[in-house]
Design a protein around this motif. Structure first.
Motif: not given
Lengths: 485, 485
Positions: A83-109
């Motif tokens: 729906s264009g939620g991440a679409t710039p309309l002109g002049g915005e800085v895009i903060i891409s989060l693709v480098r922040m892609k870690q699974l930080l913690k698993l607590d299966l219990e």
């Protein structure tokens, strides 16, 4: 050797590089093209730059800097939004989060996982399925979309009939507010917390309240067994009635999907054909899951209910491979439209389940009147329709006609007591349609909430709500196209 | 015959009578006593009047009038709340919703019901069970508490382990805002709506954002079959481990309750004894439900898992009557404390399930150190503890000691990574404890949200959040009692 100090036309670029590292800022026009839109390709705009922060601290530093300089910005995950939620309309800085892609913690219990926002949805299930667990929300783009984006859009998927949407699985989040302050919402692993449900408020806020930089989600034990049933109908209405029968009987399938004749033609012409007959009007794809002993009786009751509704053929998957093929065929359904049409526009409306036959008939009317083919692939179990409006963008006026047809489909949903988006969000696409389901006062109440978090409307500006200013131009343009049909 | 025109000491009274009818306003001091507190009886205050509006229009008219006159007010359902959310602190007008008790609409095809806020929780299930449906949230007070109150408190119940709390079942609401404006939130019968989740925000807001005057809830098809299992343990820790085993095995019981030795003594001394042995340290009451074929294997797996954890005895209910007796014994557990203690204070904390044995040991320590007996009855499956602190209010200082012990129990929950209320709310009781789980900034963010809806803090003032002003006195008083132990 001296490297000549680069002179920047935009002084912001070296400032951003200072914060996240030189190689983590894009600013060349050619690099920015990929960020002109997300999965909703009909509106495009140019970003000022794209930054790729490495962690929460860098996100907060970038946000503080942009806040001080009064520069608008947008968070972006994989850019699969519709729906264009991440679409710039002109002049915005895009903060891409693709480098922040870690699974930080698993607590299966305690059945929780903590991920960074750029962590890909499907990777979570892949990481824990060996232990018998999975992450329930499964949008069709799950192989690519990120959990951060899922939180922003409150993403659903084929299985949300039984398991709910993203908000039902998010237990906590770290959020960078639009002024750079970092807060935590929710308690890790605790389903209900005191005070107002700010976590629920941020989930589905389409990136307008804050940037989620860490997410705690609930993971589920994989069901002991599952079974898939496929039923073909010569009549859409009979298929719709079978859906109602199944739900009324108290069976809660994990998924209950419908495709109509045009959709079947598309998926059979694309990459994952499974031999569906091309002359049926509708098919139902139904998955039941749970305790092994319960599966055969549920399956046979569903088969029986389909038979009572003049099914042409109904069959139970012979093995997991066959079920997987049926699901791959369904899950790639949107993309399959490319096999039968140069372009398509996917819509996303919700209706009360009982209105299904009526609404489908009205959508067929829109198709007849506009001369555009409309395929329907949808989550029938929870009344979440996806009309796919096929058009040829090279023909003058067709794109506008498609947009207008899409808008009429939403009007039909709203008139039937439903709403204008089930899981794709409002973004820039449906700003005007918000007026179909909210009064001016209700919109003002929502905007007042945004102002608490995002008082300057600098984070993802001019999305989600119709409002004066820049957005008005976009609205006017869209109105022109809608009225121009 | 002339009736002498009554002269009112409080000019507000005839104005309220004008709005709702003379017989629907209470103002005599003797009448107001019943409204001095709700189910949390340790703090009391005097209301200025109690009004009983007949419909949304009357609620809005009363609210508009009070708003204009700058008089604070509180909405009240059945008054069964356990944290003082409906308790006046002095001078508020109470708007009682008990006359608004209609079931307005049933739509079983779309599985929704529309009720007025004063409709009693259990009556909904009673109204639809003949058709095979029920309403899932089942607080122990469900025979008396109202659905409006449930929405305010986001009430839970024994079955929220599997079925979720009230917010998971509310699909829409009509809300009178603190200035008398009426808005609708959510779409009837539609699970996910565009824009911010204001409905989720209002649910659980403890009557501080608006007065809910109509509620659309989801109703569920009753499970095909259910079975109840009862297990006695000589060791609380072994019982806790059995809980973890069951959940880890991927079984999701409809309910998984625990009572400790002191609680068992109480329920066996009260109105619904069922012959529990008095020398066991813990019992588990477990209900599984679902498709008939799945029940026997789930039951036998649970029995097996209890056996592996040194259970003294484990048995499956022989028939529905036996299961119902076990549940009546459990559900009246809080009241049963009266059989073994003159007074009791019920606490309500949540912890990660894995912390159960540790936290129970720490609560035993608090009991040993304070010399007060503490019974534990709780939703073990979702880590929602209810320590019941037994005391004798006639003995000087015991009430204060009990309050202090309760506060320490919450500190233990917060320290274990949990939170200070699972389902009873903050109200007036836990205002100070909000600081255990929220920073000042987080509290300010929540108060900013309140100000959007309730800018003058005139609706249920000085509840939910610690703040300056009148509330500070209450806080100081509570601090004095807590420190005075």
């Amino acid at each position: 050797m001296f490297r000549r100090k680069k002179r920047w036309t935009d002084p912001l670029i070296p400032e951003l590089m200072e914060l996240v590292g030189e190689e983590h800022v894009l600013y060349h026009r050619s690099d920015l093209i990929a960020y002109e839109c997300d999965g909703f390709t009909l509106v495009r705009g140019e970003a000022r730059a794209v930054v790729f922060p490495a962690d929460t601290g860098e996100v907060a530093a970038v946000v503080r800097h942009l806040h001080r300089k009064e520069i608008p910005f947008i968070a972006r995950g994989a850019g699969t939004g519709l729906s264009g939620g991440a679409t710039p309309l002109g002049g915005e800085v895009i903060i891409s989060l693709v480098r922040m892609k870690q699974l930080l913690k698993l607590d299966l219990e305690n059945r929780t996982a903590v991920v960074q926002p750029g962590f890909v949805n499907l990777k979570l299930t892949r990481s824990i399925e060996g232990d018998g667990y999975y992450y329930a929300p499964d949008p069709s783009s799950q192989y690519a979309c990120t959990i951060g984006g899922n939180v922003a859009e409150n993403a659903g998927g084929a299985h949300c009939l039984k398991y709910g949407v993203t908000t039902n699985h998010v237990l906590g989040a770290e959020v960078v507010l639009p002024d750079g302050e970092v807060i935590r919402l929710g308690e890790d692993g605790i389903p209900d917390i005191p005070g107002y449900d700010l976590l629920g408020l941020v989930t589905g806020s389409e990136g307008t309240l804050g940037i989620v930089t860490e997410i705690t989600v609930r993971v589920l034990k994989a069901p002991e067994a599952k079974q898939t049933i496929l039923a073909y109908f010569d009549d859409v209405e009979e298929g719709s009635r079978a859906v109602s029968d199944i739900i009324s009987a108290g069976i809660l399938p994990a998924a209950l999907e419908m495709m109509d004749r045009t959709a079947i033609e598309a998926v059979e012409s694309a990459n994952f054909p499974v031999g569906h007959p091309l002359d049926v009007e509708a098919l139902l794809l139904i998955e039941v899951d749970g305790i092994a002993e319960g599966i055969p009786s549920q399956s046979s009751r569903i088969v029986e209910m389909c038979r009572r509704r003049k099914v042409r053929e109904v069959k139970v998957a012979r093995n997991e491979r066959e079920a997987a093929a049926w699901w791959a065929n369904r899950k790639t359904g949107f993309g399959a439209m490319g096999a039968i049409s140069p372009d398509y526009l996917v819509q996303d409306g919700v209706i009360p389940r009982s209105a299904l036959p009526d609404v489908l008939e009205k959508i067929r009317e829109i198709s007849r009147e506009t001369g555009l083919r409309i395929a329907n692939i949808f989550h029938a179990g929870d009344g979440n329709l996806h009309p796919l409006i096929l058009f040829d963008g090279r023909k003058p006026g067709e794109k506008e006609k498609a947009l207008a047809a899409g808008s009429r489909c939403l009007q039909v949903c709203a008139d039937a007591g439903g709403t204008i988006t089930g899981e794709h969000g409002v973004g820039i696409e449906k700003i005007e349609e918000m007026r179909l389901v909210f009064t001016e006062e209700e919109l003002q109440a929502q905007i007042a909430i945004r102002e608490v978090f995002n008082p300057d409307n600098r984070l993802n500006p001019n999305k989600l709500f119709p409002q004066p200013g820049r957005c008005a131009e976009v609205k006017q343009e869209r109105q022109r196209t809608v009225q121009g049909k």
